[in-house]
Design a protein around this motif. Sequence first.
Motif, mmCIF file in Angstrom:
data_model
loop_
_atom_site.group_PDB
_atom_site.id
_atom_site.type_symbol
_atom_site.label_atom_id
_atom_site.label_comp_id
_atom_site.label_asym_id
_atom_site.label_seq_id
_atom_site.Cartn_x
_atom_site.Cartn_y
_atom_site.Cartn_z
ATOM 1 N N ARG A 16 38.200 81.633 47.981
ATOM 2 C CA ARG A 16 37.741 82.579 49.012
ATOM 3 C C ARG A 16 37.769 81.931 50.392
ATOM 4 N NH1 ARG A 16 32.202 85.886 48.405
ATOM 5 N NH2 ARG A 16 33.033 85.875 46.339
ATOM 6 N N ILE A 17 37.363 80.677 50.475
ATOM 7 C CA ILE A 17 37.367 79.965 51.757
ATOM 8 C C ILE A 17 38.797 79.797 52.253
ATOM 9 C CG2 ILE A 17 36.943 77.716 52.828
ATOM 10 C CD1 ILE A 17 34.386 77.582 51.059
ATOM 11 N N PHE A 18 39.703 79.405 51.371
ATOM 12 C CA PHE A 18 41.102 79.243 51.772
ATOM 13 C C PHE A 18 41.693 80.554 52.257
ATOM 14 C CE2 PHE A 18 42.287 75.267 49.053
ATOM 15 C CZ PHE A 18 41.520 74.487 49.890
ATOM 16 N N LYS A 19 41.295 81.668 51.642
ATOM 17 C CA LYS A 19 41.832 82.970 52.028
ATOM 18 C C LYS A 19 41.234 83.493 53.335
ATOM 19 C CE LYS A 19 44.701 84.598 48.870
ATOM 20 N NZ LYS A 19 46.019 85.102 49.178
ATOM 21 N N THR A 20 39.994 83.136 53.615
ATOM 22 C CA THR A 20 39.325 83.729 54.775
ATOM 23 C C THR A 20 39.247 82.839 55.998
ATOM 24 O OG1 THR A 20 37.166 83.037 53.936
ATOM 25 C CG2 THR A 20 37.902 85.252 53.354
ATOM 26 N N VAL A 21 39.222 81.522 55.813
ATOM 27 C CA VAL A 21 39.080 80.617 56.945
ATOM 28 C C VAL A 21 40.473 80.197 57.409
ATOM 29 C CG1 VAL A 21 38.189 78.392 57.717
ATOM 30 C CG2 VAL A 21 36.834 79.809 56.180
ATOM 31 N N THR A 22 40.714 80.361 58.670
ATOM 32 C CA THR A 22 42.012 80.044 59.247
ATOM 33 C C THR A 22 42.195 78.538 59.352
ATOM 34 O OG1 THR A 22 41.852 82.045 60.570
ATOM 35 C CG2 THR A 22 43.514 80.452 61.221
ATOM 36 N N PHE A 23 43.388 78.090 59.034
ATOM 37 C CA PHE A 23 43.715 76.674 59.158
ATOM 38 C C PHE A 23 43.945 76.362 60.632
ATOM 39 C CE2 PHE A 23 47.040 73.433 59.592
ATOM 40 C CZ PHE A 23 46.387 72.362 59.025
ATOM 41 N N GLU A 24 43.272 75.342 61.108
ATOM 42 C CA GLU A 24 43.438 74.911 62.492
ATOM 43 C C GLU A 24 44.425 73.755 62.524
ATOM 44 O OE1 GLU A 24 42.169 76.230 65.297
ATOM 45 O OE2 GLU A 24 41.249 77.808 64.094
ATOM 46 N N ALA A 25 45.546 73.973 63.171
ATOM 47 C CA ALA A 25 46.568 72.938 63.263
ATOM 48 C C ALA A 25 46.116 71.843 64.225
ATOM 49 C CB ALA A 25 47.885 73.535 63.749
ATOM 50 N N LYS A 26 46.409 70.625 63.852
ATOM 51 C CA LYS A 26 46.090 69.493 64.716
ATOM 52 C C LYS A 26 47.162 69.381 65.800
ATOM 53 C CE LYS A 26 43.769 66.486 61.381
ATOM 54 N NZ LYS A 26 43.818 65.169 60.732
ATOM 55 N N GLU A 27 46.774 68.817 66.925
ATOM 56 C CA GLU A 27 47.720 68.576 68.003
ATOM 57 C C GLU A 27 47.653 67.110 68.399
ATOM 58 O OE1 GLU A 27 47.379 71.238 71.288
ATOM 59 O OE2 GLU A 27 47.214 72.988 70.001
ATOM 60 N N ALA A 28 48.792 66.594 68.805
ATOM 61 C CA ALA A 28 48.852 65.195 69.226
ATOM 62 C C ALA A 28 48.223 65.046 70.596
ATOM 63 C CB ALA A 28 50.300 64.720 69.258
ATOM 64 N N GLY A 29 47.457 63.988 70.736
ATOM 65 C CA GLY A 29 46.881 63.687 72.041
ATOM 66 C C GLY A 29 47.938 63.022 72.919
ATOM 67 N N ILE A 30 48.046 63.455 74.150
ATOM 68 C CA ILE A 30 49.085 62.890 75.017
ATOM 69 C C ILE A 30 48.498 62.031 76.127
ATOM 70 C CG2 ILE A 30 50.783 64.662 74.527
ATOM 71 C CD1 ILE A 30 49.926 66.034 77.125
ATOM 72 N N THR A 31 47.206 62.027 76.237
ATOM 73 C CA THR A 31 46.568 61.199 77.260
ATOM 74 C C THR A 31 46.084 59.924 76.590
ATOM 75 O OG1 THR A 31 45.843 63.178 78.396
ATOM 76 C CG2 THR A 31 44.778 61.111 79.013
ATOM 77 N N TYR A 32 46.625 58.826 77.041
ATOM 78 C CA TYR A 32 46.242 57.543 76.475
ATOM 79 C C TYR A 32 45.284 56.849 77.425
ATOM 80 C CZ TYR A 32 49.906 58.142 73.066
ATOM 81 O OH TYR A 32 50.675 58.611 72.046
ATOM 82 N N SER A 33 44.373 56.128 76.879
ATOM 83 C CA SER A 33 43.459 55.349 77.706
ATOM 84 C C SER A 33 43.666 53.879 77.373
ATOM 85 C CB SER A 33 42.009 55.751 77.432
ATOM 86 O OG SER A 33 41.681 55.477 76.103
ATOM 87 N N TYR A 34 43.444 53.066 78.356
ATOM 88 C CA TYR A 34 43.616 51.639 78.159
ATOM 89 C C TYR A 34 42.435 51.122 77.353
ATOM 90 C CZ TYR A 34 43.873 46.679 78.960
ATOM 91 O OH TYR A 34 43.926 45.339 78.773
ATOM 92 N N MET A 35 42.748 50.376 76.309
ATOM 93 C CA MET A 35 41.698 49.761 75.529
ATOM 94 C C MET A 35 42.160 48.350 75.201
ATOM 95 S SD MET A 35 39.598 51.186 72.263
ATOM 96 C CE MET A 35 40.856 51.146 71.031
#
Length: 160
Positions: A26-45
């Motif tokens: 039921r959860i798979f049928k009703t809850v929408t899958f949220e696609a991941k997106e690549a982060g394009i902002t890099y921070s110096y670490m």
Amino acid sequence: MILASLPELDRRLTQVTIENMLEKYRIFKTVTFEAKEAGITYSYMERFHGATNSVTDQTAAIATHNVDVPAARRAYCAMIDSVVERLTLREQQLVRERYMRREESYDYTIYNHVFDPPVSKDTYVKIRSKAFYKMALALADLQLLSLATLEKTTGASREK
């Protein structure tokens, strides 16, 4: 040809397991899958360790995740649908109306208002138990669950 005898399953444990699997459906049928997106902002670490000699490809990992997870969800739902289709008409009606619809419904609603003619609570429980037993056997064949975890144990083995 030798036929193996059908296993004796713990009714309550089987019910809980199948209900959990149907809730996942039921959860798979009703809850929408949220696609991941690549982060394009890099921070110096600053890194104080040596080379790990490992290569990571964030974009490829995300793309694989965005394809594999929805495909696995669709495959799981298709397997559950195919198992339910093999049940008798009454068992199918019970499982679909009670466990596979978007909105929650209650047992008394199903046996009083959905079944035509209405059935008693005891008859409803018998139909549900038979359906869950058949589903457990079919899902074990599909390797979605293990029958060993559902088998009825004797009193002597419970005490150990």
